[in-house]
Enzyme design. Structure first.
Site, short mmCIF file in Angstrom:
data_model
loop_
_atom_site.label_atom_id
_atom_site.label_comp_id
_atom_site.label_asym_id
_atom_site.label_seq_id
_atom_site.Cartn_x
_atom_site.Cartn_y
_atom_site.Cartn_z
N ASP A 1 0.87 -1.19 0.00
CA ASP A 1 0.00 0.00 0.00
C ASP A 1 0.90 1.23 0.00
O ASP A 1 1.97 1.22 0.63
CB ASP A 1 -0.89 0.01 1.25
CG ASP A 1 -2.10 0.90 1.09
OD1 ASP A 1 -3.24 0.38 1.05
OD2 ASP A 1 -1.92 2.14 0.99
N GLU B 1 -15.08 -9.56 -5.11
CA GLU B 1 -15.10 -9.88 -3.68
C GLU B 1 -16.49 -9.57 -3.13
O GLU B 1 -17.07 -8.57 -3.46
CB GLU B 1 -14.04 -8.99 -3.01
CG GLU B 1 -13.92 -9.18 -1.54
CD GLU B 1 -13.63 -10.62 -1.19
OE1 GLU B 1 -12.63 -11.16 -1.68
OE2 GLU B 1 -14.42 -11.21 -0.43
N PHE B 2 -16.99 -10.44 -2.25
CA PHE B 2 -18.33 -10.21 -1.71
C PHE B 2 -18.32 -10.05 -0.20
O PHE B 2 -19.35 -10.23 0.45
CB PHE B 2 -19.26 -11.38 -2.11
CG PHE B 2 -19.33 -11.60 -3.59
CD1 PHE B 2 -20.11 -10.77 -4.38
CD2 PHE B 2 -18.60 -12.61 -4.21
CE1 PHE B 2 -20.18 -10.94 -5.76
CE2 PHE B 2 -18.65 -12.80 -5.58
CZ PHE B 2 -19.44 -11.97 -6.36
N CYS C 1 -19.76 0.97 0.21
CA CYS C 1 -20.05 0.12 -0.95
C CYS C 1 -21.43 0.38 -1.57
O CYS C 1 -21.52 0.90 -2.67
CB CYS C 1 -19.93 -1.35 -0.57
SG CYS C 1 -18.29 -1.74 0.06
N ARG D 1 -17.97 5.95 6.58
CA ARG D 1 -18.18 6.44 5.22
C ARG D 1 -19.68 6.40 4.90
O ARG D 1 -20.32 5.36 5.06
CB ARG D 1 -17.40 5.59 4.20
CG ARG D 1 -15.91 5.86 4.22
CD ARG D 1 -15.17 4.95 3.27
NE ARG D 1 -15.28 3.55 3.67
CZ ARG D 1 -14.89 2.53 2.91
NH1 ARG D 1 -14.40 2.74 1.70
NH2 ARG D 1 -15.01 1.30 3.35
C1 UGA Z 1 -21.86 -4.84 1.20
C2 UGA Z 1 -22.37 -6.20 0.70
O1 UGA Z 1 -23.28 -6.75 1.66
C3 UGA Z 1 -21.21 -7.18 0.50
O2 UGA Z 1 -21.69 -8.40 -0.03
C4 UGA Z 1 -20.22 -6.54 -0.48
O3 UGA Z 1 -19.08 -7.39 -0.69
C5 UGA Z 1 -19.74 -5.22 0.08
O4 UGA Z 1 -20.87 -4.35 0.27
C6 UGA Z 1 -18.79 -4.61 -0.91
O5 UGA Z 1 -19.21 -4.28 -2.01
O6 UGA Z 1 -17.59 -4.58 -0.64
P1 UGA Z 1 -21.10 -3.91 3.59
O7 UGA Z 1 -20.97 -2.57 2.92
O8 UGA Z 1 -20.01 -4.39 4.49
O9 UGA Z 1 -21.27 -5.06 2.48
O10 UGA Z 1 -22.42 -3.84 4.46
P2 UGA Z 1 -23.84 -4.55 4.47
O11 UGA Z 1 -23.87 -5.60 5.50
O12 UGA Z 1 -24.29 -4.89 3.11
O13 UGA Z 1 -24.73 -3.34 5.00
C7 UGA Z 1 -24.87 -2.15 4.21
C8 UGA Z 1 -25.82 -1.19 4.87
O14 UGA Z 1 -27.14 -1.67 4.78
C9 UGA Z 1 -25.56 -0.90 6.34
O15 UGA Z 1 -25.66 0.51 6.54
C10 UGA Z 1 -26.67 -1.63 7.06
O16 UGA Z 1 -27.03 -1.02 8.27
C11 UGA Z 1 -27.81 -1.54 6.04
N1 UGA Z 1 -28.83 -2.59 6.16
C12 UGA Z 1 -28.49 -3.89 5.96
C13 UGA Z 1 -30.14 -2.24 6.43
O17 UGA Z 1 -30.48 -1.06 6.59
N2 UGA Z 1 -31.08 -3.24 6.51
C14 UGA Z 1 -30.76 -4.53 6.33
O18 UGA Z 1 -31.69 -5.39 6.41
C15 UGA Z 1 -29.43 -4.88 6.06
#
Ligand code: UGA
Length: 437
Positions: A30, A148-149, A264, A334
Site C-alpha cells: 500500500d 469480492e463479496f 459500498c 463512510r
Molecule cells: C456490502 C455487501 O453486503 C457485501 O456483499 C459486499 O461485498 C460489500 O458491500 C462490498 O461491495 O464490498 P457492507 O458494505 O459491508 O457489504 O455492508 P452490508 O452488511 O451490506 O450493510 C450495508 C448497509 O445496509 C448498512 O448501513 C446496514 O445497516 C444496512 N442494512 C443492511 C439495512 O439497513 N437493513 C438490512 O436489512 C441490512
C-alpha cells in the site's frame, strides 16, 4: 503460492491476512506508509473482528509481509488488485484512478506467466481495458476478474468461507489456464464445495454490482413499506417477518430503519447507474434512482421523528446519539446514515452527544463539530431524547430501567428497529421507531 496484494484497505488487508493463514506466502502493498507500519506491527488500521488475531498468527508464520514499495511484488506469481473505487466528486461514476495506478505501477515487476487478479468493484468494461494494458506490457501475463463479496464485520469469515467464487476470464471457453492457478489459491474453500462460476469479464464485473444493487433494492423496498406503514399505522417489522417466511423472498436484508450506507452500496448503485447511462441502457436502472431516494428519505424522516419527540423544535434540545458507524461491528463512517443524522440534528440546533463503541475517532475526523463521548452514560446524561442509530449489540441489550435513571426524559427513537417496544414501554419509556405505530 507467492502472492502480492496491492491495496491494504478493508479488502486488501483482510485478503492478505487470510491468504497467509491459508498457507500462502503473501506481501501486502500500500502507498500509505502509516497503514503499512501499523500492519507490520500486527495492528489492524481499522476495526474488524478477528483481523488482529489473524495478523498476529499469520505474521508469526513468516508468510505475511507488508510493504509500501510495489517493487516488492516482484517474485509473486499472482497479484491481487484490491484498491478502492470511490465515487467521483460531484458525479455518480466510480473513480478508477487507484485501480489504473495500481495496475500501471505493477507492470514493471511482472514476470512471464504471472496472473493479475482484479478484486476491486469496477464498472463493467474495466477488466477488458486493463487486460489489454497488461498484455501489451507482457503478452504472457493474464488477467482474471475475481470480485469480492465480503461484508465489513464478517470480512474474515467471508474471505475464508465465501458463498461463491466468481472468475471472469478473457477467454473462458478457450483458455482456462488462469482458473486452475486461482483454484490453487482457493483450494481450501473449493475442497468444501464452495460453488465456483467461471465466466467472461463482463459477467464477473456485473455479478458484483448487481448483487449490491439487489441488496440495496431489498433494503429500500422494506423501507418504502415502512413509509406506507407510517401512513396507515401498520408495523413494518411484522410485515417483514411475514413476507420473509416466503422462501422466495427471505427475511435477511429486510430490516427496515435508517437505511443503508457505508463505502459500498451507495456508491456502487450510483456508479452502476452512471455506467448504464454510458452504455445507453439507463432506463434499465432508473429504478435505482428511486432506491437511492427512498434510502436518503429515511435519514430525513429520522430527523423529523427526533423533532417530533422533542415537541416540534430541536433548538437547544439535548439528544444522545448511540451509534455512529454505518453498521455494527465496524468503525467505518463512510456515508454512515447514523453520522449523517447526528450531523443534521446538530446543524438544526440540537445539542448532540454522540457515542459509538468503535467509530468515535473516525466520526470526529469526518465531523469535528459534533461532541463525541466514550460511554453511553456520558452521552445520555440528562438527555431529552435518546436515539439508537447503529444497532450494536451493547445498545440492543440496554436495560431500560438502568438508562431511565440517567436520562432527563424517557424518550427513545429506535432508528434500527432493534429494541422490543413492549419492554421499553413497560419500563415507562416513550418509544418511537420508523415504520411502526
Ligand atoms: C456490502 C455487501 O453486503 C457485501 O456483499 C459486499 O461485498 C460489500 O458491500 C462490498 O461491495 O464490498 P457492507 O458494505 O459491508 O457489504 O455492508 P452490508 O452488511 O451490506 O450493510 C450495508 C448497509 O445496509 C448498512 O448501513 C446496514 O445497516 C444496512 N442494512 C443492511 C439495512 O439497513 N437493513 C438490512 O436489512 C441490512
Amino acid at each position: 503460492m507467492q502472492i502480492s496484494v496491492i491495496g491494504c484497505g478493508y479488502l486488501g488487508a483482510v485478503h492478505s491476512a487470510c491468504l497467509a493463514e491459508l498457507g500462502h506466502d503473501v506481501v501486502g502493498i500500500d502507498i500509505d506508509e502509516n497503514k503499512i507500519a501499523s500492519l507490520r506491527e500486527g495492528n489492524a488500521p481499522f476495526f474488524e473482528p478477528g483481523l488482529p488475531e489473524l495478523l498476529r498468527s499469520a505474521g508469526e508464520t513468516g508468510r505475511l509481509r507488508f510493504s509500501s514499495e510495489t517493487a516488492d511484488a516482484r517474485g509473486a506469481r499472482i497479484h491481487f488488485i484490491a484498491v478502492g473505487t470511490p465515487q467521483k466528486k460531484g458525479e455518480n461514476a466510480a473513480d478508477l484512478r487507484f485501480v489504473d495506478a495500481a495496475v500501471e505501477s505493477l507492470l514493471p515487476y511482472l514476470s512471464d506467466g504471472d496472473i493479475v487478479v482484479g478484486k476491486s468493484t469496477v464498472p463493467v468494461g474495466t477488466a477488458r481495458r486493463l487486460a489489454e494494458r497488461v498484455t501489451a506490457a507482457n503478452s504472457t501475463v493474464s488477467l482474471v476478474w475475481n470480485p469480492e463479496f465480503l461484508r465489513e464485520g464478517f470480512a474474515v469469515q467471508d474471505t475464508i468461507s465465501p458463498d461463491r467464487l466468481v472468475y471472469g476470464l478473457q477467454d473462458p471457453a478457450g483458455s482456462p489456464g488462469p482458473a486452475a492457478v486461482l483454484d490453487e489459491v482457493y483450494a481450501g474453500a473449493l475442497a468444501r464445495e464452495t460453488p465456483r462460476i467461471i465466466t467472461d469479464y463482463e459477467t464477473a464485473e456485473l455479478v458484483k454490482v448487481s448483487a449490491n444493487a439487489f441488496l440495496a433494492t431489498k433494503i429500500s423496498f422494506i423501507n418504502a413499506m415502512a413509509e406506507v406503514c407510517e401512513a396507515t399505522g401498520a408495523d413494518v417489522t411484522q410485515l417483514a417477518d411475514a413476507i420473509g417466511l416466503d422462501n422466495r423472498i427471505g427475511r435477511r436484508f429486510l430490516n427496515a430503519g435508517l437505511g443503508f450506507g457505508g463505502g459500498c452500496l451507495p456508491k456502487d448503485i450510483r456508479a452502476f447507474m452512471a455506467r448504464a447511462g454510458e452504455l445507453g441502457v439507463d432506463q434499465a436502472l432508473s429504478f435505482l434512482r428511486e432506491v437511492d431516494a427512498i434510502n436518503m428519505r429515511r435519514r430525513n424522516r429520522t430527523v423529523d421523528l427526533a423533532r417530533e419527540v422533542c415537541g416540534g423544535s430541536l433548538i437547544g434540545r439535548k439528544i444522545a446519539v448511540l451509534g455512529l458507524a454505518f453498521k455494527p461491528d465496524s468503525d467505518d463512517v463512510r456515508d454512515s446514515p447514523a453520522l449523517n443524522v447526528a450531523a443534521q440534528l446538530q446543524l438544526q440546533g440540537a445539542a448532540v452527544l454522540g457515542t459509538d463503541p468503535q467509530a468515535v475517532d473516525n466520526a470526529r475526523l469526518r465531523f469535528p463539530e459534533l461532541t463525541l463521548v466514550k460511554t453511553v452514560e456520558e452521552a445520555t446524561e440528562a438527555a431529552d431524547a435518546v436515539m439508537i442509530l447503529t444497532e450494536w449489540k451493547e445498545y440492543r441489550q440496554l436495560d431500560p430501567h438502568w438508562l431511565g435513571q440517567i436520562v432527563g426524559a424517557k424518550t427513545i427513537v429506535d432508528g434500527r428497529n432493534c429494541l422490543d417496544p413492549l419492554t421499553w414501554r413497560a419500563a415507562g419509556w416513550r418509544y418511537r421507531a420508523l415504520g411502526r405505530p
